[in-house]
Structure formats: C-alpha cells, structure tokens
Scaffold this motif. Structure first.
Motif, mmCIF file in Angstrom:
data_model
loop_
_atom_site.group_PDB
_atom_site.id
_atom_site.type_symbol
_atom_site.label_atom_id
_atom_site.label_comp_id
_atom_site.label_asym_id
_atom_site.label_seq_id
_atom_site.Cartn_x
_atom_site.Cartn_y
_atom_site.Cartn_z
ATOM 1 N N VAL A 45 0.839 -1.206 0.000
ATOM 2 C CA VAL A 45 0.000 0.000 0.000
ATOM 3 C C VAL A 45 0.868 1.248 0.000
ATOM 4 N N GLU A 46 1.955 1.240 0.776
ATOM 5 C CA GLU A 46 2.881 2.368 0.783
ATOM 6 C C GLU A 46 3.521 2.547 -0.592
ATOM 7 N N VAL A 47 3.869 1.423 -1.229
ATOM 8 C CA VAL A 47 4.487 1.500 -2.562
ATOM 9 C C VAL A 47 3.505 2.057 -3.587
ATOM 10 N N MET A 48 2.248 1.619 -3.506
ATOM 11 C CA MET A 48 1.243 2.072 -4.463
ATOM 12 C C MET A 48 0.966 3.570 -4.340
ATOM 13 N N PHE A 49 0.851 4.069 -3.111
ATOM 14 C CA PHE A 49 0.440 5.458 -2.913
ATOM 15 C C PHE A 49 1.612 6.422 -2.774
ATOM 16 N N ARG A 50 2.755 5.912 -2.268
ATOM 17 C CA ARG A 50 3.864 6.817 -1.997
ATOM 18 C C ARG A 50 5.161 6.385 -2.666
ATOM 19 N N GLY A 51 5.070 5.374 -3.549
ATOM 20 C CA GLY A 51 6.275 4.884 -4.198
ATOM 21 C C GLY A 51 6.943 5.891 -5.102
ATOM 22 N N LEU A 282 6.638 -12.776 -13.893
ATOM 23 C CA LEU A 282 5.651 -12.402 -12.885
ATOM 24 C C LEU A 282 6.266 -12.427 -11.486
ATOM 25 N N PHE A 283 7.189 -13.331 -11.244
ATOM 26 C CA PHE A 283 7.906 -13.363 -9.976
ATOM 27 C C PHE A 283 8.626 -12.038 -9.729
ATOM 28 N N VAL A 284 9.369 -11.583 -10.724
ATOM 29 C CA VAL A 284 10.148 -10.350 -10.582
ATOM 30 C C VAL A 284 9.222 -9.158 -10.354
ATOM 31 N N GLU A 285 8.138 -9.085 -11.103
ATOM 32 C CA GLU A 285 7.204 -7.981 -10.936
ATOM 33 C C GLU A 285 6.573 -7.990 -9.545
ATOM 34 N N SER A 286 6.261 -9.171 -9.021
ATOM 35 C CA SER A 286 5.651 -9.258 -7.698
ATOM 36 C C SER A 286 6.613 -8.807 -6.608
ATOM 37 N N SER A 288 9.220 -6.686 -6.994
ATOM 38 C CA SER A 288 9.467 -5.247 -7.108
ATOM 39 C C SER A 288 8.280 -4.422 -6.628
ATOM 40 N N ARG A 289 7.084 -4.967 -6.699
ATOM 41 C CA ARG A 289 5.890 -4.239 -6.277
ATOM 42 C C ARG A 289 5.439 -4.604 -4.859
ATOM 43 N N ALA A 290 6.191 -5.489 -4.192
ATOM 44 C CA ALA A 290 5.829 -5.946 -2.844
ATOM 45 C C ALA A 290 4.419 -6.510 -2.795
ATOM 46 N N ASP A 291 4.033 -7.192 -3.864
ATOM 47 C CA ASP A 291 2.703 -7.800 -3.953
ATOM 48 C C ASP A 291 2.739 -9.164 -3.260
ATOM 49 N N ASN A 292 2.533 -9.162 -1.940
ATOM 50 C CA ASN A 292 2.705 -10.381 -1.151
ATOM 51 C C ASN A 292 1.708 -11.471 -1.503
ATOM 52 N N THR A 293 0.490 -11.118 -1.788
ATOM 53 C CA THR A 293 -0.503 -12.146 -2.119
ATOM 54 C C THR A 293 -0.147 -12.869 -3.413
#
Length: 327
Positions: A45-51, A282-286, A288-293
C-alpha cells in the motif's frame, strides 16, 4: 494368482504412502511461505500510494489496508488465505486488483510448455550422449561429448538465447513474436515461438543430465552383476540396455525431475530475452511491487511443482527398481 494380488497390494500401499506424505508437506510449505513473506520489509500500500513520492494522507493508506484485509492479525489473515487456497481461490493481486488465479493462469501455459519442451529436448540429447560417453570412456568420442556438456554448463541460457536471436535475425530475418500464441490456437506459430527458448534452456539442461548419465553408468558398469552377465555370454547391447542403464537411470531421473520443476519459475532472464510473459517474469514484478498475495501464490505454486515432481520421481523409482517398493 495370490502372489500377483499381494504384489499389486504392495505397489498400491507404496503409492498411497507417498501420496499421503504430500499433505503435511504442502501444509508446512504454506505456513512457511505465508509467515516468511510477512517478515519481509516493504508495504504494497505504501508502494502504491507513496512509491513515486506521492503525498497521500495516512487516513487513505489505512483505509486501503482495511479494504485489503491487511489490518487484521496475521493468524486471521493466514486462516482466510489457506481457506481460500483449499477452495482454489488465491485471492486478488494487491497491485493489479485482478484475481491471482487469472494472472497466473494466463502465464502458466507458456512456462509449462517451455519446461516440457526443454525437458524432452534434454532427454533426447542427454541419454544417448551420456551412454556413448560412458561406453567409449577416454576415447575421442568421450572427449568430444565432455567438451559439449561442459560448454553447456558454462554458457548461460540467456546468452545462448541472445546468440540464437541474432543468428535468426541475420540469417533468416526472423523477428520474435510480440504476442504469445497458444498451441491449441495455432500449433505452428506456437512452436516457432517457443522452440528457441526451449532449445537455449534445453542445451544447459541436457549437459547436466549427460554428465549425470555418464558418471552413474560408469559406476554401474563396474558392478559384479554386469561382469557376471558378460561372463555368461550375454550380448553387450542387452547388458547395457537391460541391466546397466535401468539402474543408472535412478539418479538421472532425480536430476531430470528437479530441473523440470526449476524451469517452471526459474526462467526469469530467458523470458526477458525472448519477450515471454511467463511465471518467472511475474515473480520479478511481484517482488518489485511488494505484492505479497501474488508472491505467496507463486512460491506455493513452485513448491507444489517440486513436491509433485518428487512424488513422480519416487513412483518412477519403484518402477525402475522393484526392490524399493518391496522394502
């Protein structure tokens, strides 16, 4: 007749024991994946809004965490996640908002097909080369095969992929397709796109299997039962194929299975070189985006692949060596 019945019963018991061991292993993997990822630094959430340096009020960030369920205790999050996994629902990506099953599904076919094609190429290349290298030990045939296999271990797959693309561009004026075409839609277009990454990966794959096949076959050929078979006048071809190769295949099957499981999610750079949108990318993108789910679903997927491959290897052991199932 009774002997055959008990023999089949032993085989079924062996298979049942191996299958039942998968359940606690999967549960342990799920626990480790979930809680280890929660220990990693970073907040999606921090990355999405304040990245990108955005100035978003804390209230908005907290509201988004509440919407995604990230404000609940970790055990509650795990219980909800594992319940969904059992039902085939991996939740939604924290970054894209789309179902994780959909995000993985549109990429899994590509990665699995490349892994299967690379495995087929590797086995077709490695088994005859490894056998010839062992049978003609220290001859020029052995030296040539050893150079080929060592070169395959030394050359990175992505570098070989770039060389293949440059040769195709220079000689055949071939450009790699930008969009993946399913095998079921257009087999020729699909194979023309995926045969090259499969060849680049399969060459290194075959080198590992070739070295293993050579070393194990050399060891088996020194066994007493091989000398006994030769002393009885059995044809050399039967000695190699029926007696030596069957026992030499046990470690080869293990290496082949582990390499196949690795290929499902480990072709990150190769996919980039050939412009393939697979599981590795997709692993790398997840990450880098801290997409834990998304990340925990991918790690669980690869872990399941390893577990199922190990299960298949165990069952093949029982087929190749009947003594294993009788023990």
């Amino acid at each position: 007749m009774l002997h055959v019945f008990f023999r089949r019963l032993i085989v079924l018991r062996h298979i049942a024991n191996r299958v039942l061991l998968v359940i606690p292993t999967l549960l342990g993997v799920a626990l480790l994946v979930f809680f280890m990822l929660r220990m990693m630094p970073g907040d999606v959430v921090e990355v999405m809004f304040r990245g990108e340096g955005g100035n978003v009020p804390q209230e908005v960030v907290e509201a988004e965490k509440a919407r995604l369920g990230l404000d609940k205790p970790i055990p509650v999050q795990f219980a909800k996640w594992i319940t969904g996994v059992v039902q085939g629902d991996f939740g939604y990506s924290l970054w894209t908002g789309k179902p994780i099953a959909h995000e993985i599904g549109i990429r899994l076919e590509l990665s699995v097909q490349v892994a299967i094609m690379a495995t087929i190429l590797a086995v077709l290349i490695a088994l005859p080369l490894g056998t010839l290298s062992a049978l003609y030990k220290d001859t020029w045939i052995d030296q040539v095969i050893r150079v080929i296999s060592i070169a395959g271990l030394a050359v990175p797959s992505f570098w070989l992929g770039m060389i293949i693309i440059l040769l195709l561009l220079a000689v055949f004026h071939w450009n790699p397709p930008l969009i993946f075409t399913s095998f079921f839609e257009d087999p020729m277009a699909n194979l023309s796109q995926l045969i090259w990454p499969a060849l680049a990966v399969g060459y290194r794959y075959s080198s590992v299997v070739t070295r293993m096949m050579r070393s194990t076959l050399l060891e088996v050929l020194q066994e007493d039962y091989i000398r006994t078979a030769r002393a009885k006048g059995v044809f050399e071809r039967l000695v190699v194929v029926r007696h030596a190769m069957r026992n030499a295949m046990l470690p080869v099957v293990t290496v082949t299975g582990l390499e196949f499981a690795f290929l499902i999610g480990g072709l990150v750079v190769t996919e980039q070189v050939f412009n393939l949108n697979g599981i590795g990318k997709l692993f790398v993108e997840s990450v880098s985006r801290a997409d834990n789910t998304m990340l925990q679903a991918l790690v669980l997927l690869v872990s399941v692949c390893y577990i199922l491959v190990n299960l298949a290897v165990d069952l093949l052991y029982a087929i190749l060596d009947p003594r294993i199932r009788y023990r």
